[in-house]
Design an enzyme around this catalytic site. Structure first.
Site, PDB file in Angstrom:
ATOM      1  N   LYS A 105       0.859  -1.191   0.000  1.00 12.52           N
ATOM      2  CA  LYS A 105       0.000   0.000   0.000  1.00 12.52           C
ATOM      3  C   LYS A 105       0.886   1.229   0.000  1.00 12.52           C
ATOM      4  O   LYS A 105       1.810   1.337   0.812  1.00 12.52           O
ATOM      5  CB  LYS A 105      -0.884  -0.002   1.267  1.00 12.52           C
ATOM      6  N   GLN A 164       7.213   3.994   3.915  1.00 11.26           N
ATOM      7  CA  GLN A 164       5.808   3.584   3.928  1.00 11.26           C
ATOM      8  C   GLN A 164       5.600   2.305   4.751  1.00 11.26           C
ATOM      9  O   GLN A 164       4.561   2.150   5.401  1.00 11.26           O
ATOM     10  CB  GLN A 164       5.338   3.369   2.485  1.00 11.26           C
ATOM     11  N   LYS A 186       5.402   3.462   8.408  1.00 11.30           N
ATOM     12  CA  LYS A 186       4.236   4.340   8.571  1.00 11.30           C
ATOM     13  C   LYS A 186       2.961   3.502   8.588  1.00 11.30           C
ATOM     14  O   LYS A 186       2.107   3.658   9.461  1.00 11.30           O
ATOM     15  CB  LYS A 186       4.213   5.324   7.396  1.00 11.30           C
ATOM     16  N   LYS A 197       5.292   1.760  -3.063  1.00  5.88           N
ATOM     17  CA  LYS A 197       5.251   3.124  -3.603  1.00  5.88           C
ATOM     18  C   LYS A 197       5.540   3.061  -5.088  1.00  5.88           C
ATOM     19  O   LYS A 197       6.144   2.099  -5.546  1.00  5.88           O
ATOM     20  CB  LYS A 197       6.327   3.990  -2.930  1.00  5.88           C
ATOM     21  N   GLY A 223      -2.698   8.337  -4.267  1.00  3.90           N
ATOM     22  CA  GLY A 223      -2.027   9.537  -4.750  1.00  3.90           C
ATOM     23  C   GLY A 223      -0.784   9.880  -3.951  1.00  3.90           C
ATOM     24  O   GLY A 223      -0.478   9.271  -2.931  1.00  3.90           O
ATOM     25  N   ASP A 224      -0.078  10.862  -4.454  1.00  2.00           N
ATOM     26  CA  ASP A 224       1.057  11.488  -3.771  1.00  2.00           C
ATOM     27  C   ASP A 224       1.289  12.780  -4.567  1.00  2.00           C
ATOM     28  O   ASP A 224       0.366  13.233  -5.269  1.00  2.00           O
ATOM     29  CB  ASP A 224       2.286  10.554  -3.795  1.00  2.00           C
ATOM     30  N   THR A 262      -4.578  13.509   5.375  1.00  3.27           N
ATOM     31  CA  THR A 262      -3.161  13.676   5.729  1.00  3.27           C
ATOM     32  C   THR A 262      -2.973  14.987   6.498  1.00  3.27           C
ATOM     33  O   THR A 262      -2.301  15.026   7.540  1.00  3.27           O
ATOM     34  CB  THR A 262      -2.265  13.647   4.477  1.00  3.27           C
ATOM     35  N   ASN A 309      -2.816  19.120  -1.346  1.00  2.40           N
ATOM     36  CA  ASN A 309      -3.915  18.768  -0.452  1.00  2.40           C
ATOM     37  C   ASN A 309      -3.462  18.523   0.989  1.00  2.40           C
ATOM     38  O   ASN A 309      -4.241  18.737   1.914  1.00  2.40           O
ATOM     39  CB  ASN A 309      -4.775  17.622  -1.020  1.00  2.40           C
ATOM     40  N   SER A 319      -6.901   5.727   3.710  1.00  2.00           N
ATOM     41  CA  SER A 319      -6.887   4.854   2.526  1.00  2.00           C
ATOM     42  C   SER A 319      -7.275   3.426   2.928  1.00  2.00           C
ATOM     43  O   SER A 319      -8.037   2.758   2.236  1.00  2.00           O
ATOM     44  CB  SER A 319      -5.493   4.814   1.889  1.00  2.00           C
TER      45      SER A 319
HETATM   46  N1  GLU Z   1       1.111   9.117  -0.541  1.00  2.00           N
HETATM   47  C1  GLU Z   1       0.550   9.080   0.773  1.00  2.00           C
HETATM   48  C2  GLU Z   1       1.624   8.750   1.772  1.00  2.00           C
HETATM   49  O1  GLU Z   1       2.745   9.145   1.586  1.00  2.00           O
HETATM   50  C3  GLU Z   1      -0.685   8.221   0.858  1.00  2.00           C
HETATM   51  C4  GLU Z   1      -0.504   6.786   0.484  1.00  2.00           C
HETATM   52  C5  GLU Z   1      -1.816   5.984   0.427  1.00  2.00           C
HETATM   53  O2  GLU Z   1      -2.868   6.514   0.747  1.00  2.00           O
HETATM   54  O3  GLU Z   1      -1.712   4.805   0.049  1.00  2.00           O
HETATM   55  O4  GLU Z   1       1.419   8.126   2.780  1.00  2.00           O
END
Ligand code: GLU
Length: 458
Positions: free
Chosen positions: A103, A124, A127, A139, A178-179, A222, A253, A390
């Site tokens: 994810k 990630q 996190k 990612k 997204g990112d 976020t 955002n 998410s």
């Molecule tokens: N890009 C965001 C992050 O850095 C969200 C990632 C997601 O929702 O999968 O955590």
């Protein structure tokens, strides 16, 4: 004696071991500076854990974690509005699936390369572990630059991107979101193309529009989550956002909704930025103007001053940290806040930092904050709200129902509170009370390491 108290000798051995593994990571990934920094930031926190739990060393957990399960690189050819063929490079790193399907977001930005994707994917993992949700770490993205592209160009690019990526993802395999450079429009086009190839698997992307499977609060998550995290840190010192002056970098955002929530809690937001420069508004940034300029009209932040004459525009976004403030929320991009800026913030009396972007403070800047006693909310904890919601979107898609804004927001608050608590507890348990970077790293690491050990050498 606490169970986590370790002999000095064991700690020294663990430090030497961590350094050896780190040196091997550098040798194996030469020139990947961002990835090396992300590994260093985690590894530097782990010596006390390894000294107290030598089985992590025997199981070669660090060596296994630092090597992605899979790295996919692919060609993305597309035709621009002048009928010229363009070629970009696409990436997806499937870093660690010990806790669940991979994810993590997709980033479209000209700076994207293997190092950036691996740094983001590595962060990630931990996190996502902190959120308490069953999601692994991944990612992806491309060096495609969405700036100045027409809607049709964005659509043609994303359709080509998915025509390759579709075979590697799926609701139970890998769920992108997204990112930077990837918002609702891009997710919509990618989901549409995926559906043509594979059929309707709503849970394959998160950050979808609320009309077709997206979760309420995902867009805000976020930014809101970052402010909730800082609220916890301030609360522990009997303080709050009320009447504070806040500087928030970025105007995407994350930044927009961090500003909105901080303002709602009584703060005045005096500055925000984009990659060209920053605006300073002594009356408090008008968030609706920023949102319209950036999200709807896709214009530059410099245009804000035409509508708010008391505001000023300053080229050079990194100078935003020269503004005196009580709370700084770096919500733009990696390495945007360096050691020099950290010193300026501290001299100007900053009380708290909350990282909304991924790795926005350099390792040296973080050291400045820690040694000055400034509250520091590290990215992988403070910005975990986005991916947490998410995961809630995935749950809603699986159950074929949708929760209200208030329900999701309440769950987000609880998750951010849990992340804060876990980070505090781990920092105290391993002798570094107050260092939430170490706490978050340790708490996330232990969850992933334990799951990896339980699943054998895979
Ligand atoms: N890009 C965001 C992050 O850095 C969200 C990632 C997601 O929702 O999968 O955590």
């Amino acid at each position: 004696m606490s169970t986590n108290t370790v002999e000095n000798k064991d700690l020294e051995n663990a430090k030497r071991y961590v350094q050896t593994v780190y040196d091997a990571v550098v040798a194996r990934n030469p020139h990947e500076r961002e990835f090396q920094d992300a590994v260093k930031e985690i590894f530097d926190s782990l010596a006390p854990v390894l000294a107290a739990n030598p089985h992590y060393i025997e199981q070669r957990i660090l060596e296994r974690m630092a090597e992605p399960e899979r790295m996919i690189t692919f060609r993305v050819p597309w035709v621009d509005d002048r009928n010229q063929i363009q070629v970009n490079r696409g990436f997806r790193v499937q870093f660690n699936s010990a806790l669940g399907p991979y994810k993590g977001g997709l980033r479209f930005h000209p700076s994207v390369n293997a190092s950036i994707i691996k740094f983001l994917g590595f962060e990630q993992i931990f996190k996502n572990a902190l959120t308490g949700q069953p999601i692994g770490g991944g990612k992806g993205g491309s060096d495609f630059d969405p700036k100045g592209k027409s809607d049709l160009e964005i659509m043609r690019f994303t359709q080509s991107f998915i025509t390759e990526l579709y075979r590697h993802i799926g609701p139970d395999i890998d769920v992108p979101a997204g990112d930077i450079g990837v918002g609702g429009r891009e997710i919509g086009y990618m989901f549409g193309q995926y559906k043509r190839i594979r059929g309707n698997e709503a849970g394959v992307f998160t950050g979808k529009g609320v009309g077709y499977g997206g979760s309420l609060t995902r867009t805000e998550a976020t930014g809101y989550g970052c402010v909730y995290f800082v609220q916890e840190m301030l609360g522990a010192r009997g303080d709050s956002f009320m009447d504070k002056t806040v500087v928030v970098s970025g105007s995407g955002n994350v930044s927009i909704y961090a500003m909105q929530k901080a303002a709602e809690l009584g703060a005045t937001i005096v500055a925000c930025s984009d990659s060209d420069g920053y605006i300073y508004d002594p009356d408090g940034i008008n968030i609706n103007t920023v949102r319209r300029l950036k999200e709807v009209e896709r214009r530059r932040i410099s245009e804000y001053v035409a509508e708010h004459p008391r505001a000023t525009y300053h080229p050079g976004s990194q100078n935003i940290w020269n503004i005196k403030c009580d709370i700084a929320l770096p919500c733009a991009t990696q390495n945007e806040l360096d050691e020099k800026s950290a010193h300026i913030l501290v001299e100007n009396g900053v009380k708290a930092i909350g990282e909304g972007a991924n790795m926005p403070s350099t390792l040296q800047a973080i050291d400045v904050f820690h040694s000055s006693g400034v509250l520091f909310g590290p990215a992988k904890a403070a910005n975990a709200g986005g991916v947490a919601v998410s995961a809630l979107e995935m749950s809603q898609n699986s159950m074929r129902l949708s929760w209200t804004f208030e329900e999701v927001d309440a769950k987000l608050k609880t998750i951010m509170n849990n992340i804060y608590r876990q980070s505090v507890d781990a920092s105290e348990a391993y002798g570094h009370a107050g260092n939430l970077l170490m706490g978050a790293n340790i708490a996330g690491f232990k969850k992933v390491a334990n799951a990896m050990i339980a699943q054998g050498v895979v």
